[in-house]
Scaffold this motif. Structure first.
Motif, PDB file in Angstrom:
ATOM      1  N   ILE A  33       5.070  -3.699   4.225  1.00  0.00           N
ATOM      2  CA  ILE A  33       3.779  -4.331   4.534  1.00  0.00           C
ATOM      3  C   ILE A  33       2.725  -3.845   3.545  1.00  0.00           C
ATOM      4  O   ILE A  33       2.494  -2.643   3.406  1.00  0.00           O
ATOM      5  N   ASN A  34       2.086  -4.782   2.873  1.00  0.00           N
ATOM      6  CA  ASN A  34       1.103  -4.470   1.841  1.00  0.00           C
ATOM      7  C   ASN A  34      -0.323  -4.694   2.329  1.00  0.00           C
ATOM      8  O   ASN A  34      -0.584  -5.578   3.151  1.00  0.00           O
ATOM      9  N   THR A  35      -1.243  -3.910   1.803  1.00  0.00           N
ATOM     10  CA  THR A  35      -2.661  -4.058   2.117  1.00  0.00           C
ATOM     11  C   THR A  35      -3.310  -5.020   1.127  1.00  0.00           C
ATOM     12  O   THR A  35      -2.688  -5.479   0.167  1.00  0.00           O
ATOM     13  N   ALA A  36      -4.583  -5.294   1.331  1.00  0.00           N
ATOM     14  CA  ALA A  36      -5.335  -6.121   0.381  1.00  0.00           C
ATOM     15  C   ALA A  36      -5.342  -5.476  -1.006  1.00  0.00           C
ATOM     16  O   ALA A  36      -5.243  -6.168  -2.023  1.00  0.00           O
ATOM     17  N   HIS A  37      -5.458  -4.151  -1.049  1.00  0.00           N
ATOM     18  CA  HIS A  37      -5.432  -3.440  -2.335  1.00  0.00           C
ATOM     19  C   HIS A  37      -4.089  -3.641  -3.034  1.00  0.00           C
ATOM     20  O   HIS A  37      -4.036  -3.889  -4.244  1.00  0.00           O
ATOM     21  N   ASP A  38      -3.014  -3.515  -2.259  1.00  0.00           N
ATOM     22  CA  ASP A  38      -1.675  -3.686  -2.832  1.00  0.00           C
ATOM     23  C   ASP A  38      -1.494  -5.081  -3.405  1.00  0.00           C
ATOM     24  O   ASP A  38      -1.000  -5.270  -4.523  1.00  0.00           O
ATOM     25  N   ILE A  39      -1.873  -6.083  -2.627  1.00  0.00           N
ATOM     26  CA  ILE A  39      -1.671  -7.469  -3.045  1.00  0.00           C
ATOM     27  C   ILE A  39      -2.464  -7.763  -4.313  1.00  0.00           C
ATOM     28  O   ILE A  39      -1.981  -8.435  -5.232  1.00  0.00           O
ATOM     29  N   ALA A  40      -3.695  -7.246  -4.394  1.00  0.00           N
ATOM     30  CA  ALA A  40      -4.496  -7.451  -5.596  1.00  0.00           C
ATOM     31  C   ALA A  40      -3.839  -6.786  -6.802  1.00  0.00           C
ATOM     32  O   ALA A  40      -3.813  -7.351  -7.907  1.00  0.00           O
ATOM     33  N   TYR A  41      -3.301  -5.614  -6.607  1.00  0.00           N
ATOM     34  CA  TYR A  41      -2.620  -4.897  -7.691  1.00  0.00           C
ATOM     35  C   TYR A  41      -1.396  -5.673  -8.164  1.00  0.00           C
ATOM     36  O   TYR A  41      -1.192  -5.870  -9.367  1.00  0.00           O
TER      37      TYR A  41
END
Length: 437
Positions: free
Chosen positions: A165-173
């Protein structure tokens, strides 16, 4: 972000009663290591050891030791010459046993080892390790037999792994890499013409020196049968089977078809390619995107592909879809009988790979997506408005130009998601969905 990752890791260690967690990494397999440190080793190996208190130690070779100072979690860098390259200088060399004793590891403590394969529970026991024996043997020498167990599932099991499960930060990265990878593929295709060599086509890639997540490919003609090989001076000819791909951390884009402008350029034996091969592939690909949603089971996606794109005809056998992250293929919730549901925060690759007789170019149109519920979408929009804007532009293109109907939670990460030109030299024509309603 990394503080929260460490906190969740320590919670899982506590649940499993692990006093120490060891995470092994090399150049090809460093996703779990990078999850906590923020970097991966270059041309060496590495070992991150975390104790129950959260204190960590990073064992690195000569040329990567300085990277410990850049770790996203506090860590003590320890020079371990065995991870250095052959014949490099060795000064004050410490054995792994000595380092483990320095850290405080002693007999009968419970230790977990995370590597990169899900050996357990699918392929073995928790006593099986995909890590060099010189590490496992020395750890067992200190702790005793049975004290060390494989816990790779803690990070990448598709049901409960911490990295699923990814966060908004992860997805942007990850969107950054996925976008660049798709631009690389698009740029290569735009400049492709007959007479160019595979190497010359590959030079149109726009990916710079960003780290790759899989083997990049430019292949033409009979060299398609070799599979995972690098481009050569082999020249692209009209009518050749053709493939280009690029995968960077965050996503991969892959396109495969015929190097032709129209049907008349196809080999005589392959003139039925469009109707018999390419259209069924594009249809099941669209079905994959349109069926992907929060709550759907992996087995339901698998069964949809199986029912609408029969394996006995199209020859696919790998999972029709998998999780992506630092790795191009982390693990997969999409398999026969899977009870794992698609959740907000997952990132997946559309990855249906047909295997056909040589007269046909087996079509391929791989790209990655993120799954985000309304709350996560709003976080991305607030924190990373430019990323969100690119994602919305991709959705608009897919829905308005390609007529692919996406659920609100599906966020395309590639700039060419769903765009497939089976006649790869023809830049003016691509598949779209025609609907009767």
């Amino acid at each position: 972000m990394y503080h929260n990752r460490l906190k969740r890791t320590l919670q899982e260690m506590s649940k499993r009663n692990l006093k120490y967690l060891m995470i092994y990494a090399d150049r090809e397999h460093y996703g779990n290591f990078e999850y906590l440190t923020g970097y991966g080793p270059r041309f060496e190996e590495a070992l991150l050891i975390v104790d129950q208190s959260g204190k960590s130690y990073t064992l690195l070779g000569n040329e990567c030791l300085g990277m410990a100072k850049q770790s996203r979690i506090p860590t003590e860098g320890i020079l371990f010459h065995t991870f250095s390259l052959p014949n490099q200088p060795i000064h004050d060399n410490k054995t792994l046993k000595e380092i483990l004793q320095y850290i405080g590891v002693d007999a009968n403590v419970r230790m977990g080892m995370a590597v990169w394969k899900l050996l357990y529970p699918d392929f073995g026991t928790r006593q099986d390790f995909d890590v060099p024996s010189f590490i496992v043997d020395k750890v067992k020498e200190v702790t005793g037999e049975g004290s060390l167990e494989n816990v790779t599932d803690l990070f990448i099991d598709p049901q409960y792994g911490l990295r699923v499960i990814n966060t908004a930060h992860d997805i942007a990265y990850f969107e950054f890499g996925a976008a660049y990878a798709s631009d690389a593929v698009q740029n290569m295709l735009r400049h492709t013409r007959t007479g160019l060599t595979e190497i010359e086509v590959s030079q149109y890639s726009t990916s710079g020196s960003l780290p790759t997540s899989l083997f990049p490919k430019v292949l033409a003609g009979e060299r398609m049968d070799f599979g995972m090989v690098s481009p050569t001076t082999n020249k692209l000819r009209l009518g050749d089977r053709f493939q280009v791909s690029m995968g960077l951390i965050g996503g991969q884009s892959n396109r495969r078809g015929f190097a032709v402008y129209s049907e008349k350029d196809l080999p005589e034996e392959s003139r039925d390619f469009l109707d018999k091969i390419a259209k069924p592939y594009f249809t099941v690909m669209v079905n994959w995107y349109e069926n992907m949603q929060i709550g759907v089971k992996g087995s339901e996606i698998y069964q949809m592909v199986k029912d609408t794109y029969p394996r006995n005809i199209h020859g696919w056998f790998l999972n029709p879809g998998h999780l992506i992250s630092t790795e191009e293929w982390m693990s997969s919730p999409v398999y026969e009988g899977s009870e794992i549901t698609i959740k907000s925060g997952m990132m997946l690759q559309m990855d249906i790979i047909p295997f056909l007789e040589k007269k046909y170019a087996a079509p391929n149109c791989e790209d990655g997506i993120a799954i985000a519920d309304e709350k996560l979408r709003e976080e991305i929009k607030a924190l990373y408005p430019e990323v969100y804007g690119r994602i919305m532009a991709r959705r608009k293109f897919m829905e308005e130009k390609l007529n692919i109907r996406l659920k609100p939670e599906v966020l395309p990460l590639s700039n060419i998601t769903g765009l497939y030109r089976p006649y790869m030299l023809n830049k003016d024509k691509a598949f779209v969905i025609r609907r009767e309603d």
